[in-house]
Structures are given as structure tokens and as C-alpha cells.
Design a protein around this motif. Structure first.
Motif, short mmCIF file in Angstrom:
data_model
loop_
_atom_site.label_atom_id
_atom_site.label_comp_id
_atom_site.label_asym_id
_atom_site.label_seq_id
_atom_site.Cartn_x
_atom_site.Cartn_y
_atom_site.Cartn_z
N ILE A 37 20.00 5.66 -51.59
CA ILE A 37 18.99 5.38 -50.56
C ILE A 37 18.81 6.65 -49.72
CG2 ILE A 37 18.40 3.96 -48.56
CD1 ILE A 37 20.17 1.76 -49.79
N ILE A 38 17.64 7.23 -49.79
CA ILE A 38 17.36 8.49 -49.09
C ILE A 38 16.89 8.23 -47.66
CG2 ILE A 38 16.05 10.64 -49.14
CD1 ILE A 38 18.06 10.25 -51.44
N SER A 39 15.96 7.29 -47.51
CA SER A 39 15.41 7.03 -46.18
C SER A 39 14.85 5.61 -46.13
CB SER A 39 14.30 8.03 -45.85
OG SER A 39 13.66 7.70 -44.62
N ILE A 40 14.98 4.97 -44.97
CA ILE A 40 14.39 3.64 -44.79
C ILE A 40 12.88 3.73 -44.76
CG2 ILE A 40 14.46 3.74 -42.27
CD1 ILE A 40 15.15 0.64 -44.43
N SER A 41 12.35 4.90 -44.38
CA SER A 41 10.89 5.09 -44.33
C SER A 41 10.52 6.41 -44.98
CB SER A 41 10.39 5.06 -42.88
OG SER A 41 9.00 5.33 -42.85
N GLY A 42 9.67 6.32 -45.98
CA GLY A 42 9.23 7.52 -46.68
C GLY A 42 7.88 8.03 -46.21
N ASN A 43 7.41 7.52 -45.06
CA ASN A 43 6.16 7.95 -44.43
C ASN A 43 4.91 7.38 -45.10
OD1 ASN A 43 5.92 9.19 -42.01
ND2 ASN A 43 5.65 11.26 -42.80
N PHE A 44 5.06 6.74 -46.26
CA PHE A 44 3.89 6.14 -46.90
C PHE A 44 3.42 4.93 -46.10
CE2 PHE A 44 1.70 3.66 -50.28
CZ PHE A 44 0.77 4.64 -50.64
N CYS A 45 4.36 4.31 -45.37
CA CYS A 45 3.98 3.16 -44.53
C CYS A 45 3.30 3.61 -43.25
CB CYS A 45 5.21 2.33 -44.20
SG CYS A 45 6.66 3.29 -43.76
N SER A 46 3.50 4.86 -42.85
CA SER A 46 2.77 5.47 -41.73
C SER A 46 2.85 4.64 -40.45
CB SER A 46 1.30 5.69 -42.11
OG SER A 46 1.21 6.54 -43.23
N ASP A 47 4.05 4.33 -40.03
CA ASP A 47 4.25 3.57 -38.81
C ASP A 47 4.07 4.47 -37.59
OD1 ASP A 47 4.98 1.48 -37.12
OD2 ASP A 47 7.10 2.01 -37.21
N LYS A 48 3.30 4.00 -36.61
CA LYS A 48 3.09 4.69 -35.33
C LYS A 48 2.44 6.07 -35.49
CE LYS A 48 6.93 2.41 -32.94
NZ LYS A 48 7.54 1.71 -34.06
N LYS A 49 1.63 6.23 -36.50
CA LYS A 49 0.90 7.50 -36.64
C LYS A 49 -0.39 7.25 -37.41
CE LYS A 49 4.51 9.18 -38.77
NZ LYS A 49 5.29 7.98 -39.16
N PRO A 50 -1.44 8.03 -37.14
CA PRO A 50 -2.70 7.85 -37.88
C PRO A 50 -2.53 8.27 -39.33
CG PRO A 50 -2.83 9.80 -36.50
CD PRO A 50 -1.55 9.12 -36.14
N ALA A 51 -3.08 7.47 -40.23
CA ALA A 51 -2.99 7.78 -41.65
C ALA A 51 -4.14 7.11 -42.38
CB ALA A 51 -1.65 7.31 -42.23
N ALA A 52 -4.68 7.80 -43.36
CA ALA A 52 -5.83 7.27 -44.10
C ALA A 52 -5.49 5.96 -44.79
CB ALA A 52 -6.31 8.31 -45.12
N ILE A 53 -4.24 5.80 -45.23
CA ILE A 53 -3.89 4.57 -45.94
C ILE A 53 -4.03 3.35 -45.04
CG2 ILE A 53 -1.40 4.71 -45.44
CD1 ILE A 53 -0.94 3.57 -48.26
N ASN A 54 -3.76 3.52 -43.75
CA ASN A 54 -3.92 2.41 -42.82
C ASN A 54 -5.40 2.11 -42.58
OD1 ASN A 54 -1.19 2.05 -42.53
ND2 ASN A 54 -1.03 3.24 -40.65
N TRP A 55 -6.23 3.14 -42.55
CA TRP A 55 -7.67 2.92 -42.39
C TRP A 55 -8.24 2.21 -43.63
CZ3 TRP A 55 -8.32 8.77 -41.08
CH2 TRP A 55 -7.74 9.03 -39.84
N ILE A 56 -7.73 2.56 -44.80
CA ILE A 56 -8.26 2.00 -46.05
C ILE A 56 -7.69 0.61 -46.33
CG2 ILE A 56 -8.37 2.30 -48.56
CD1 ILE A 56 -8.19 5.36 -48.00
N GLU A 57 -6.36 0.48 -46.23
CA GLU A 57 -5.71 -0.77 -46.59
C GLU A 57 -5.61 -1.76 -45.42
OE1 GLU A 57 -4.85 -1.64 -49.52
OE2 GLU A 57 -5.11 0.23 -50.62
N GLY A 58 -5.70 -1.24 -44.20
CA GLY A 58 -5.50 -2.08 -43.04
C GLY A 58 -4.03 -2.22 -42.71
#
Length: 236
Positions: free
Chosen positions: A206-227
Motif C-alpha cells: 500500500i503506497i498511499s491512501i490517496s493517489g490524487n485521482f480522487c482529487s479531494d479538496k482541489k480543482p480537477a477536471a475529473i470532478n467537473w466531468i464525473e461530478g
């Protein structure tokens, strides 16, 4: 500009026993970590009182204006707000009734900003006068994307096949649901799932609990696209 009051400016209640006094001294010296007090003393309110007294001695500043009594500190243990030293009182107003989906709701609102409750209440009146609103939840979900590592790509693919298999969903869901709700609890749920998977895949790191793909507390295109969170549609 007035300086923060010194601890000498107020009468600070002493800790309740010689044992507590000894623990306060150990916290001040760094022998006992502040975050470990609840486990150390086995009483959440007592831990808060000791932590609070230790903090006052370390900073030489008074916390007299911060309420201590009247809060159930056990309810937040390992849930939210680590290392508490008190709580903050916030005024709560009410707005409503809000007529939504055929039901009337009185909505409590905690705020220190003027006009927020009043303007919300005016909006609710307009909705009520129009016959009420209807709502539909189109999507409801949050994500946490951990990073794991395997000794080979084929082993990583094996895990992917396991996760994509619908028959494994309920098992993983049961592990995840040992947590609660909210983003921090999503992280706890992911930790539960990772612990379960590591039992099945002992060669998984286990490298990290968050790999930044979930983009918590930061703007990210995936959140704009997927909601993210709840996607709701309301109409009058």
C-alpha cells in the motif's frame, strides 16, 4: 493592538487530582503525546481537561473563554476533531417551513453571518407560495483512489479482475461500511478494504491512501466531468 491575555491574567481551575497533575507534567515534557491522552486515561472529558491544562502551560495563554463542560467528547472520539481542548458555541437560527417533495421542513442553520437565515427564509416562503419544490438525486457518491504496488503487472491485473467481478462487490462493501459517512469516513472505509485485500494479496504494497485521482479538496477536471457528492435537480 491588545495582546492575548497571559495565563496569569485569569484564574485557571487546577486539574482534579495528583495523578492528573502528573500526566499534565508528562504531556508538557513530551513524554506522553497529546493525541494519546484518551487512550491513556480512558475518559474523554478527563483527557480534554488534561490536554487543555497542558496547552495553557506550554503556551502560557489562557483558554478560559473556550467552553469545556457541556459537550459529549466521547461522541467525536476517532470520528472527528482530534485532540480537542473545548468547543465553540455558534448561534442557530431556523428557516422555514420549506415545502419539498410534499413534506414541510424546518431548517436549522448555524451561522455568525447576518442576513443568511433571513434571506433563506424569504426564499422558502417563495417556494411555499409557489406550491413547493420537487427534487431528484441524479448521482450521490464520493471517491478515494488509493495507490498500491505489486511485484508484477500480471498480479496487478489479477487484483483489477477481482475488483471488477460483481460477485465480490458485497464483500468489499461490507468491509467499507464498517466506517461511516463523510469524506474522512470514506478514507476509513478505503483503509478497511485495503486491509482486507492485503490479506488476500500478501504481495501487495500500500503506497498511499490517496493517489490524487480522487482529487479531494482541489480543482480537477475529473470532478467537473464525473461530478462529486450529490447531483440534485429541483424544480417548482
Amino acid at each position: 493592538m491588545a495582546c492575548a491575555p497571559s495565563i496569569a491574567d485569569h484564574i485557571i481551575p487546577a486539574v482534579s487530582s495528583a495523578e492528573d497533575e502528573e500526566i499534565v507534567d508528562l504531556v508538557v515534557k513530551g513524554t506522553i503525546p497529546s493525541y494519546a491522552l484518551e487512550e491513556q486515561v480512558g475518559d474523554c472529558k478527563r483527557a480534554v481537561r488534561i490536554r487543555r491544562e497542558a496547552l495553557q502551560r506550554i503556551t502560557r495563554r489562557s483558554l478560559q473563554g473556550l467552553p469545556l463542560a457541556g459537550f459529549g467528547y466521547g461522541s467525536i472520539l476517532k470520528q472527528c476533531c482530534e485532540m480537542p481542548v473545548g468547543y465553540v458555541q455558534i448561534p442557530v437560527g431556523i428557516a422555514g417551513p420549506l415545502l419539498l417533495d410534499g413534506f414541510e421542513y424546518i431548517v436549522p442553520t448555524a451561522t455568525t453571518e447576518g442576513c443568511i437565515v433571513a434571506s433563506t427564509n424569504r426564499g422558502f416562503k417563495g417556494i411555499y407560495a409557489s406550491g413547493g419544490a420537487t427534487s431528484t438525486i441524479l448521482r450521490d457518491g464520493m471517491t478515494r483512489a488509493p495507490v498500491v504496488r505489486f511485484p508484477s503487472a500480471s498480479r496487478a491485473c489479477h487484483l483489477k479482475f477481482f475488483l471488477d467481478n460483481p460477485s465480490n462487490f458485497q464483500t468489499l462493501a461490507d468491509e467499507f461500511n464498517k466506517g461511516a459517512m463523510g469524506m474522512s469516513m470514506v478514507s476509513k472505509g478505503v483503509e478497511n478494504v485495503l486491509a482486507y485485500l492485503q490479506n488476500e494479496y500478501s504481495d501487495m504494497d500500500i503506497i498511499s491512501i490517496s493517489g490524487n485521482f480522487c482529487s479531494d479538496k482541489k480543482p480537477a477536471a475529473i470532478n467537473w466531468i464525473e461530478g462529486r457528492g450529490k447531483l440534485a435537480v429541483c424544480d417548482l
